[in-house]
Design a protein around this motif. Structure first.
Motif, PDB file in Angstrom:
ATOM      1  N   ASP A 128       0.916  -1.164  -0.008  1.00 27.53           N
ATOM      2  CA  ASP A 128      -0.091   0.071   0.045  1.00 27.53           C
ATOM      3  C   ASP A 128       0.850   1.456   0.169  1.00 27.53           C
ATOM      4  OD1 ASP A 128      -2.055  -1.799  -0.061  1.00 27.53           O
ATOM      5  OD2 ASP A 128      -2.380  -1.667   2.311  1.00 27.53           O
ATOM      6  N   VAL A 129       1.852   1.327   0.712  1.00 27.23           N
ATOM      7  CA  VAL A 129       2.819   2.361   0.783  1.00 27.23           C
ATOM      8  C   VAL A 129       3.470   2.651  -0.545  1.00 27.23           C
ATOM      9  CG1 VAL A 129       5.127   3.229   1.729  1.00 27.23           C
ATOM     10  CG2 VAL A 129       3.306   2.089   3.184  1.00 27.23           C
ATOM     11  N   ILE A 130       3.858   1.513  -1.043  1.00 27.59           N
ATOM     12  CA  ILE A 130       4.477   1.693  -2.367  1.00 27.59           C
ATOM     13  C   ILE A 130       3.462   2.310  -3.509  1.00 27.59           C
ATOM     14  CG2 ILE A 130       5.513   0.109  -4.436  1.00 27.59           C
ATOM     15  CD1 ILE A 130       6.946  -1.155  -2.087  1.00 27.59           C
ATOM     16  N   VAL A 162       1.102   4.356  -2.837  1.00 28.34           N
ATOM     17  CA  VAL A 162       1.206   5.941  -2.649  1.00 28.34           C
ATOM     18  C   VAL A 162       2.402   6.601  -3.161  1.00 28.34           C
ATOM     19  CG1 VAL A 162       1.191   7.679  -1.147  1.00 28.34           C
ATOM     20  CG2 VAL A 162      -0.441   5.655  -0.994  1.00 28.34           C
ATOM     21  N   LEU A 163       3.593   5.961  -2.859  1.00 25.23           N
ATOM     22  CA  LEU A 163       4.814   6.400  -3.494  1.00 25.23           C
ATOM     23  C   LEU A 163       4.879   6.370  -4.839  1.00 25.23           C
ATOM     24  CD1 LEU A 163       7.486   4.397  -1.143  1.00 25.23           C
ATOM     25  CD2 LEU A 163       6.576   6.746  -1.033  1.00 25.23           C
ATOM     26  N   THR A 164       4.665   5.753  -5.492  1.00 19.52           N
ATOM     27  CA  THR A 164       4.765   5.618  -6.986  1.00 19.52           C
ATOM     28  C   THR A 164       3.811   6.552  -7.758  1.00 19.52           C
ATOM     29  OG1 THR A 164       3.473   3.502  -7.116  1.00 19.52           O
ATOM     30  CG2 THR A 164       6.157   3.460  -7.115  1.00 19.52           C
ATOM     31  N   ASP A 165       2.762   6.599  -6.782  1.00 14.72           N
ATOM     32  CA  ASP A 165       1.611   7.687  -7.345  1.00 14.72           C
ATOM     33  C   ASP A 165       2.077   9.140  -7.153  1.00 14.72           C
ATOM     34  OD1 ASP A 165      -0.610   8.812  -8.471  1.00 14.72           O
ATOM     35  OD2 ASP A 165      -1.709   8.758  -6.417  1.00 14.72           O
ATOM     36  N   VAL A 166       2.322   9.408  -5.891  1.00 12.97           N
ATOM     37  CA  VAL A 166       2.772  10.868  -5.745  1.00 12.97           C
ATOM     38  C   VAL A 166       4.194  11.061  -6.417  1.00 12.97           C
ATOM     39  CG1 VAL A 166       3.159  12.563  -3.928  1.00 12.97           C
ATOM     40  CG2 VAL A 166       1.265  10.779  -3.606  1.00 12.97           C
ATOM     41  N   LEU A 167       4.957  10.267  -6.381  1.00 17.75           N
ATOM     42  CA  LEU A 167       6.413  10.633  -6.880  1.00 17.75           C
ATOM     43  C   LEU A 167       6.630  10.278  -8.368  1.00 17.75           C
ATOM     44  CD1 LEU A 167       8.231   9.420  -3.744  1.00 17.75           C
ATOM     45  CD2 LEU A 167       7.886  11.676  -4.237  1.00 17.75           C
ATOM     46  N   VAL A 226       5.173   9.124   9.715  1.00 21.74           N
ATOM     47  CA  VAL A 226       3.818   9.005   9.188  1.00 21.74           C
ATOM     48  C   VAL A 226       3.449   7.457   9.443  1.00 21.74           C
ATOM     49  CG1 VAL A 226       3.900  10.737   7.418  1.00 21.74           C
ATOM     50  CG2 VAL A 226       4.322   8.427   6.898  1.00 21.74           C
ATOM     51  N   GLU A 227       2.197   7.490   9.893  1.00 24.01           N
ATOM     52  CA  GLU A 227       1.658   6.140  10.288  1.00 24.01           C
ATOM     53  C   GLU A 227       0.401   5.797   9.089  1.00 24.01           C
ATOM     54  OE1 GLU A 227       1.348   5.891  14.463  1.00 24.01           O
ATOM     55  OE2 GLU A 227       3.513   6.164  14.485  1.00 24.01           O
ATOM     56  N   THR A 228      -0.058   6.886   8.564  1.00 30.65           N
ATOM     57  CA  THR A 228      -1.329   6.667   7.761  1.00 30.65           C
ATOM     58  C   THR A 228      -0.920   6.820   6.170  1.00 30.65           C
ATOM     59  OG1 THR A 228      -2.168   8.779   7.881  1.00 30.65           O
ATOM     60  CG2 THR A 228      -2.717   7.187   9.525  1.00 30.65           C
ATOM     61  N   LEU A 229      -1.601   6.327   5.344  1.00 31.47           N
ATOM     62  CA  LEU A 229      -1.378   6.528   3.944  1.00 31.47           C
ATOM     63  C   LEU A 229      -1.814   7.968   3.606  1.00 31.47           C
ATOM     64  CD1 LEU A 229      -2.735   3.256   2.375  1.00 31.47           C
ATOM     65  CD2 LEU A 229      -0.261   3.942   2.544  1.00 31.47           C
ATOM     66  N   THR A 230      -2.753   8.573   4.232  1.00 34.11           N
ATOM     67  CA  THR A 230      -2.981   9.907   4.203  1.00 34.11           C
ATOM     68  C   THR A 230      -2.054  11.078   4.454  1.00 34.11           C
ATOM     69  OG1 THR A 230      -5.167   9.420   4.590  1.00 34.11           O
ATOM     70  CG2 THR A 230      -4.829  11.826   4.583  1.00 34.11           C
ATOM     71  N   GLU A 231      -1.402  10.805   5.773  1.00 25.85           N
ATOM     72  CA  GLU A 231      -0.245  11.557   6.161  1.00 25.85           C
ATOM     73  C   GLU A 231       0.842  11.356   5.145  1.00 25.85           C
ATOM     74  OE1 GLU A 231       0.238  11.450  10.885  1.00 25.85           O
ATOM     75  OE2 GLU A 231      -0.078   9.331  10.007  1.00 25.85           O
ATOM     76  N   LEU A 232       1.273  10.049   4.926  1.00 25.38           N
ATOM     77  CA  LEU A 232       2.349   9.959   3.563  1.00 25.38           C
ATOM     78  C   LEU A 232       2.241  10.757   2.400  1.00 25.38           C
ATOM     79  CD1 LEU A 232       4.608   8.237   2.529  1.00 25.38           C
ATOM     80  CD2 LEU A 232       3.355   6.634   2.029  1.00 25.38           C
ATOM     81  N   ARG A 233       0.935  10.728   2.136  1.00 28.10           N
ATOM     82  CA  ARG A 233       0.553  11.426   0.736  1.00 28.10           C
ATOM     83  C   ARG A 233       0.967  12.800   0.960  1.00 28.10           C
ATOM     84  NH1 ARG A 233      -2.213  10.171  -3.877  1.00 28.10           N
ATOM     85  NH2 ARG A 233      -2.529   8.010  -3.269  1.00 28.10           N
TER      86      ARG A 233
END
Lengths: 545, 545
Positions: free
Chosen positions: B365-367, B369-374, B509-516
């Protein structure tokens, strides 16, 4: 469980039978068989580290503190290279660190696969007495036993053995070696005629001088040197700065006269110099004058015969264990009339340091507080420019009171202090390091925190590579002319905060009073702490011009 | 100043004439002459680092991003060994890193003095194309020029040259080499008959397959491979996971079909496989089935002839620059009727991960988000277990969009990302690293902060060596039975706080929202930042059983 043990299990049994109760490692998947064999096991148990340099320096510290062999288990080619610089430190100190090196399945090695090196031994052989990779599972226990035996055989030092993944995973069906038959002491005594010749020189000397080196400390020969000094009335020096690793003589003894240096008045005056367990020399730069006064007669004793006559000719060479050398000299000098030891001169001139930047502390003042408050601590010193003054000022009553390295391998002290603390559980250990050194050894804080190893880290933060600054001053070129010193300024990190975040509570101090308070407080806690001391970044500007 | 230049000055002129504008170094006093020569100079200028591993990985990243030679200046024997593991990474990537190595005055070397090694070249020669120590001052500029020339000659790779302190301090009176006569390109083109044979195979193939590897990316041959794929109607894969360093084909191209694996349906079905600039293979463990389907005909092109027929026989071997290889194939295949590229199958099954510990994030899930935002960032990946999924998911439009290492040398990405950012100033770089990797590369944060290199560090903190956990799962022994995995748990450091204290603002960060949110915010700042993402430590328990 009715399965026969693995080769890894049997390998661990060999370590256990040698009394090795810890394995220092930062493992990778290649080491799975060893980790599996370590599961639930405490003899030995795994001491996890987060960088191979920490595994090696911890193993080195423990070996120095106990004299017993220790094991750093490294991962593949990359783990080996990461551990090399501190292995050099272990080698210089004659520290019996056994490096076991997990390497890939032999088929993967043949194919130059992931994390393999075609000539592993070439990477390490300069730093070890023996470099071998096991070829067959059946010989692994024997070869591990042999590696440990080799490490503790004089001249004591590191040994390297690579163990392939597929060998360790195999089931073991043989008979493990009887380790007890290999755990003998085998110290060498000096030849009687050499002892007689040395004794004759000492007896006839008018201004004899003893220099008690690292090997005196390592061989527990300090008491013997004290007796020799007292019986014969001879002043004693420590080993020269660059090769000094441990004190061979109590600094609070009335016969102690400082550290060997060709310009030391007692060296210049001596007619006979007896170097005991000393290296002659670990040169930092080409000497501009003789390192040993040409007129002096020289006795040199060392357990490693290669150190005798290495660079300097001697009148008498004594090969052997330093405790046996000193005993033999005591026997040969039963009734030497006591000479009058020349009185202690005024203290060596204290470096004045350079101009002060505002209110920043001078290193000499900091060291005065450190060596006072921490006078009962074991000091592990890894501070490039401050190490000189620190070693000069610290009270060193016994051979376990002070450890440092002549390797120039930054970061060593961060992990070595942890190993020393594990080896001397009834003492308290303080690591005195520079801010440059700190950055080389940050992962050591993880191991300190994880295992609650109660080392007090003191970081002298002058925000720079002062040694580089001093070298530029000596060079006296463009940098001095334009007053700009590239490669010196490493200001920035808030070291105490880094430490706290790594799990070792840190505090920054800017006054001697705060420093003293923090150090006093650290003596009462049962966990590691770090004190960051802000010292003067400009001090190097006062040197050597 | 009317003094003639020093040998060090002249050496820097040679670097300047090669267009080398930076020297990455963590210097010691041995390098004083070079630092003095660098005083006030910007061509090249000193990029200070606080650990040699950072100097090497920064130089490597810059060389990968630009294709030009770069210089890491290492300190003595200890600095060299500290830099070796990342030099291995540079070697695997055919990265032209020139290691200049400050060594002591020759007299000190002869005497085995401070920080010397008797056989320096043995430490490094496995990782370089050439290892030499200058013997005389007069030859230093020539030898530096030769080292740089060697580094960029195919097969491109690291070179090592040791320079003694006393040589560099001497005054230079000679004529420096005319570098312009050495800065030629010399790419090799494949032999015409081999090109014809390859073209014949491709033309006759019913189910051909292209595999576009690291060397396609390094040679800027990606556009050519796109044309070849489009003209001939051939699907394209990336290099296999363990040797993958850079994308040789755009992942958003309709002909892209994922990564080479013997079980990939297109690999199993292929009658002709054309490996372009691919290594066959960087094995992680002994393969249990053929790596290349026995029925397939094989074309293998590589600039390094030693990589051809290294482990696997081929039908046609093409030695040469990959851009010239692809051009030659395009010329030889002017009118090949376009085949229908088999339709893209459903996505490869996404790893489900193991049980979740409370609310901790799943790596997949983290990846996502990463590969989307970045998605517009250059990604530098050094995350042992997450790297697989990251490389699989990241959009890689061009050869500068993704960099990683097949070296297994932890910490590489922390410094390499900085070098890549320096080499691609108009792009934004994100380093995706694991928490184990982070601890290996903390000093890189100092360089990031000092030079305000705006890399976004993303640390996937699963608080463990998940690769070790997975290996213990695969071994399926005692650790699995008692559900205790030694050597895995490295929880503890508050990574974001460590980063902040090192000078790079960090947040956890501990949530995907925070990560984003954090990642989006990082795009607008002009300095390095770090985001620590707490992922599930238990994920490895779901693997391989």
């Amino acid at each position: 469980m009715n399965m026969p043990p693995t080769v890894a299990d049997t390998m661990l049994d060999v370590l256990r039978d040698w009394g090795i109760d810890r394995i220092f490692s930062c493992p990778g998947s290649t080491e799975a068989a060893v980790l599996d064999a370590l599961t639930g096991r405490t003899d030995p148990r795994l001491v996890l580290t987060t960088h191979e340099s920490v595994a090696v320096s911890m193993a080195d510290g423990l070996a120095r503190a106990t004299g017993n062999p220790t094991v750093a288990y490294l991962h593949a080619n990359v783990g080996l290279t990461n551990g090399l610089s501190h292995l050099y430190a272990a080698q210089l100190a004659h520290s019996p660190v056994v490096v076991l090196n997990g390497v890939k399945h032999r088929s993967v090695q043949s194919h130059d696969g992931f994390t393999t090196a075609r000539r592993m031994a070439e990477l390490v052989q300069q730093y070890v007495k023996s470099a071998w990779q096991s070829q067959t599972a059946q010989l692994v226990p024997e070869e591990v036993n042999r590696a440990i035996r080799a490490s503790v055989t004089e001249p004591v030092g590191p040994v390297w053995l690579a163990l392939a993944q597929d060998l360790l995973e195999q089931r073991w069906t043989g008979t493990a070696p009887d380790v007890s038959a290999f755990r003998f002491e085998c110290r060498g005594a000096p030849a009687p005629d050499a002892v007689r010749a040395a004794a004759d020189l000492i007896r006839a000397a008018e201004r004899p001088l003893l220099v008690a080196g690292n090997e005196v400390a390592r061989s527990d020969a300090v008491d013997g040197v004290v007796r020799l000094s007292e019986r014969c009335g001879i002043p004693v020096l420590h080993e020269e700065l660059r090769s000094f690793e441990r004190p061979g003589f109590p600094t609070d003894h009335p016969h102690f006269r400082g550290r060997y240096h060709p310009q030391h008045p007692l060296v210049r005056a001596a007619d006979v110099i007896v170097f005991l367990g000393v290296r002659l020399f670990n040169e930092f730069e080409p000497p501009t004058s003789p390192q040993i006064p040409p007129a002096a007669r020289v006795v040199h004793a060392h357990p490693d015969p290669r150190r005798l006559g290495e660079l300097h000719g001697v009148d008498v060479a004594l090969t052997g264990d330093q405790e046996l050398v000193v005993s033999a000299l005591l026997t040969a000098l039963p009734d030497t009339p006591t000479r009058q030891v020349p009185p202690r001169p005024g203290d060596e001139p204290r470096p004045t340091g350079g101009p002060r930047t505002g209110r920043r502390l001078r290193t000499t003042d900091v060291i005065e507080v450190l060596t006072d408050v921490l006078r009962d601590h074991v000091l592990v010193a890894d501070a490039t420019t401050a190490g000189d003054e620190l070693q000069r000022r610290a009270v060193q009553r016994g051979p376990e009171d002070f450890f440092t390295t002549g390797s120039g391998s930054l970061g060593w002290g961060m992990g070595a202090a942890l190993g020393v603390q594990l080896g001397l559980p009834h003492r308290r250990v303080a690591a005195i390091v520079g801010d440059g050194v700190f950055q080389f050894g940050i992962p050591a804080l993880w191991s300190a925190a994880r295992d609650r190893i109660p080392v007090t880290y003191v970081v002298l933060n002058n925000e720079g590579y002062a040694a580089v600054g001093r070298a530029l001053r000596r060079l006296d070129g463009r940098a001095v002319r334009v007053d700009d010193y590239p490669g010196v300024d490493i200001a920035g990190p808030r070291i105490a905060e880094v430490s706290t975040a790594m799990g070792v509570p840190g505090s920054r101090v800017e006054t001697l009073t705060e420093l003293r308070e923090r150090l006093v407080a650290s003596r009462d806690v049962e966990h590691p702490v770090l004190v960051e001391v802000m010292t003067d970044p400009a001090e190097f500007r006062g040197h050597d011009l």
